[in-house]
Design a protein around this motif. Structure first.
Motif, PDB file in Angstrom:
ATOM      1  N   PHE A  39       7.096  17.372  33.711  1.00  0.00           N
ATOM      2  CA  PHE A  39       8.666  16.674  34.081  1.00  0.00           C
ATOM      3  C   PHE A  39       9.249  16.694  32.467  1.00  0.00           C
ATOM      4  O   PHE A  39      10.222  16.940  32.077  1.00  0.00           O
ATOM      5  N   TYR A  40       8.347  15.752  31.630  1.00  0.00           N
ATOM      6  CA  TYR A  40       9.083  15.652  30.194  1.00  0.00           C
ATOM      7  C   TYR A  40       9.350  16.842  29.456  1.00  0.00           C
ATOM      8  O   TYR A  40      10.368  16.849  28.612  1.00  0.00           O
ATOM      9  N   CYS A  79      10.933  19.932  32.033  1.00  0.00           N
ATOM     10  CA  CYS A  79      12.388  19.973  32.740  1.00  0.00           C
ATOM     11  C   CYS A  79      13.176  19.274  31.571  1.00  0.00           C
ATOM     12  O   CYS A  79      14.376  19.269  31.750  1.00  0.00           O
ATOM     13  N   PRO A  81      14.620  16.412  30.782  1.00  0.00           N
ATOM     14  CA  PRO A  81      15.530  15.627  31.683  1.00  0.00           C
ATOM     15  C   PRO A  81      16.382  14.619  30.622  1.00  0.00           C
ATOM     16  O   PRO A  81      16.033  14.429  29.729  1.00  0.00           O
ATOM     17  N   LYS A  82      17.535  14.467  31.252  1.00  0.00           N
ATOM     18  CA  LYS A  82      18.586  13.558  30.619  1.00  0.00           C
ATOM     19  C   LYS A  82      18.640  12.316  31.860  1.00  0.00           C
ATOM     20  O   LYS A  82      18.757  12.865  33.075  1.00  0.00           O
ATOM     21  N   GLU A 124      20.644  12.810  35.376  1.00  0.00           N
ATOM     22  CA  GLU A 124      20.413  14.014  35.939  1.00  0.00           C
ATOM     23  C   GLU A 124      19.808  14.070  37.433  1.00  0.00           C
ATOM     24  O   GLU A 124      19.266  13.177  37.749  1.00  0.00           O
ATOM     25  N   VAL A 136      17.316  15.595  40.278  1.00  0.00           N
ATOM     26  CA  VAL A 136      15.981  16.546  40.334  1.00  0.00           C
ATOM     27  C   VAL A 136      15.741  16.726  41.668  1.00  0.00           C
ATOM     28  O   VAL A 136      15.934  15.727  42.659  1.00  0.00           O
ATOM     29  N   ALA A 170      10.524  10.700  37.387  1.00  0.00           N
ATOM     30  CA  ALA A 170      11.963  10.918  37.260  1.00  0.00           C
ATOM     31  C   ALA A 170      12.892   9.791  37.880  1.00  0.00           C
ATOM     32  O   ALA A 170      13.640   9.368  37.048  1.00  0.00           O
ATOM     33  N   CYS A 181      16.619   9.171  36.873  1.00  0.00           N
ATOM     34  CA  CYS A 181      17.399  10.534  37.440  1.00  0.00           C
ATOM     35  C   CYS A 181      17.568  10.254  38.932  1.00  0.00           C
ATOM     36  O   CYS A 181      17.036   9.202  39.740  1.00  0.00           O
ATOM     37  N   ASP A 202      20.318  19.690  38.499  1.00  0.00           N
ATOM     38  CA  ASP A 202      20.081  20.063  36.910  1.00  0.00           C
ATOM     39  C   ASP A 202      18.614  20.485  36.807  1.00  0.00           C
ATOM     40  O   ASP A 202      18.172  21.284  35.899  1.00  0.00           O
ATOM     41  N   ILE A 203      17.637  19.988  37.686  1.00  0.00           N
ATOM     42  CA  ILE A 203      16.159  20.011  37.429  1.00  0.00           C
ATOM     43  C   ILE A 203      15.571  20.391  38.943  1.00  0.00           C
ATOM     44  O   ILE A 203      15.941  19.721  39.672  1.00  0.00           O
TER      45      ILE A 203
END
Lengths: 347, 347
Positions: free
Chosen positions: B149-150, B153, B155-156, B159, B161, B178, B183, B229-230
């Motif tokens: 994940f970190y 992916c 992430p922001k 976002e 998921v 997430a 997210c 996004d993910i």
């Protein structure tokens, strides 16, 4: 107010399979060489225009490509078709552009471009390079190759690189960047003539004719017995499948184009995702527009390499607006060597 | 020199399709609880062992997965099968491990592990957590979810998921990471019971039963009208195709597993590479072993979240070494909820 005849290329209807010359028409219209506020800010006489495979996606009834960025906007039957190119200003309402100056940017497949306000159009400093190079190696094909190779492939010296459609507009440049960077480079192309060119003129370490291979996976194994670190993909389909099977651990696949899929969706690559997981492969799509921040670096590096003869810019030029349809259709049977360009008019 | 009976699970022959219980045998052997230089450095009584889909790839006659890293080594018929687990030291020739201590690391699907020098085996500080959690959320499944994940992916906050196999060992943790990260998370699973669990216990924003969907692409469009996004992919196949079609620009697909392909290569995803190019999608495979550098962060974060009740570790426990084959086979029909573990012996 001067009027002139403008011949332009249009599609008769949407094209959802392989294109044929009969899908196009040459339209003739009378245009007025005067500016109109909010409509026509600059008028350009087109000199050299780009002919690219991706434009087929814009001609489809519907495509996931359409609408994502300006360059990918859908093309409507009967209307002018945008393309990258070099031209000369005929009339200008912009303070930074004068009549008679050369410009590079978004022109059309036609004799004139009537540029609306905000259209991508920059003054061109040819810097001693022939104008067609500003459509190819020093244009969006070059930026695609440069950004795709350095930003997406993230190369390290000594890594092994495979390039498909290696004698094409982008592939021929990627291979040369990779060699100059210190990679081992193998390319594939569709004829012996192209293969010879890659090895003898462009400095590829090796090259092969994919049409003579019955098993692409084995072919790649022959050229990369220890696997490849980088695959610069211009074609998709079976070649992409074979490349994934031959990637090294932590290999990178830069997906620049998938010409095998442009003419229909029946040839999609069925990737072995087990390979992707266990070899920790990264597959990344990209567009040249993402690399505008690298534009100055790209221009400096590439103009230097061209000037010193370390890189060669291959241009495949047809003449006259009437030759655009055949030039475009020929892309899908591999008729071109290097960047396909149509010269619309003398400089 | 004490001798004991050791029951262990072995494959009768290589397994190249979907596994059946009849593909396995429970072998019984007499082992000597004494150390042998160069052969047996530590003897461990196994307590809890992990049962994971990826092990099927190791049972095949041949797989691209095999040999890439230790955890993926091929499994030979008749021999002990390595797996992650928690056990208690019975005899030790290592200065850092004493008889009676708990260890975590590479054990076997059996009652005892005869560990050769160099085998991954670390002293376990249970830190108040039940031992099965050290096989799941605090073990390699957890590290896979955390690193995937970190790191993959990227992430922001805010976002969107999507997680497939979201009630499984890794998916259930990814969804929770997430959510805690900020997210919006939607998961899919194979039963209403699992869907309820995702929404009611694990805090997913939404969830659906993929078996009730005839068109996965439309289903995802319903849950992500603006795209995702993910995508954290545990399954591959049609779900991966549908996800790619629903990704936003610059979307990331983290390919953790492709369970739909483990049982045969006929279900490979035929990705729309045009989407990959124009939406600039990145598809990246990974393995937990790549994130060992993040291990300390992972343990601190995850033990805190479990202790404070912000995360839930789902363990699905069977009992006795004889239950390993059915537990393993059940993974491929979605019998498990959360991490599948077999308790071999009482603590």
């Amino acid at each position: 107010m001067e009027e002139v005849n403008n011949k332009l290329v249009a599609i008769k209807g949407h094209i959802n399979g392989a294109p044929a010359e009969s899908d196009f028409e040459i339209k003739s219209e009378t245009i007025c060489l005067s500016l109109k506020a909010n409509e026509v800010e600059v008028i350009v006489k087109n000199l050299y225009v780009s002919v690219d495979p991706y434009q087929l996606n814009r001609m489809k009834t519907q495509s996931s490509s359409q609408g994502t960025i300006n360059f990918a906007a859908a093309i409507s039957p009967g209307h002018a078709i945008d393309t990258y190119g070099v031209g000369r200003v005929v009339a200008s309402g912009r303070a930074d552009l004068e009549k008679g100056e050369l410009v590079v940017g978004l022109l059309t497949w036609g004799e004139y471009t009537l540029a609306e306000p905000g259209r991508l159009l920059n003054k061109l400093d040819a810097m001693g390079h022939d104008l067609p190079h500003h459509v190819g190696a020093l244009g969006f094909s070059g930026l695609t190759a440069y950004g795709g190779f350095y930003e997406v492939c993230k190369p390290k010296k000594g890594e092994s690189v495979f390039v498909s459609a290696a004698s094409g507009s982008v592939g021929s440049l990627v291979g040369q960047y990779a060699k100059l960077f210190g990679c081992r480079v193998v390319g594939c192309a569709g004829s012996q003539k192209k293969v010879d060119l890659l090895k003898e003129k462009l400095g590829f370490d090796d090259a092969f004719n994919y049409k003579e291979e019955t098993d692409l996976k084995s072919a790649l194994k022959r050229y990369f017995p220890d696997g490849m670190d980088i695959y610069f993909d211009n074609v998709g389909g079976k070649m992409l499948e074979a490349a994934v099977a031959n990637m090294k651990q932590f290999g990178r696949v830069a997906v620049c184009g998938v010409i095998s899929e442009y003419t229909g969706s029946g040839k999609r690559a069925a990737l072995n995702m087990l390979d992707v997981v266990y070899k920790r492969i990264t597959i990344q799509g990209f567009l040249a527009a993402d690399f505008l921040k690298d534009y100055a670096d790209f221009m400096k590096t590439t103009t230097d390499h061209l000037r010193t003869g370390k890189m060669h810019s291959l241009c495949d030029i047809s003449h006259g607006v009437e030759s655009v349809p055949s030039a475009f259709v020929g892309l899908f049977s591999g008729d071109n060597i290097g960047k396909k360009i149509v010269q619309i008019a003398d400089q």
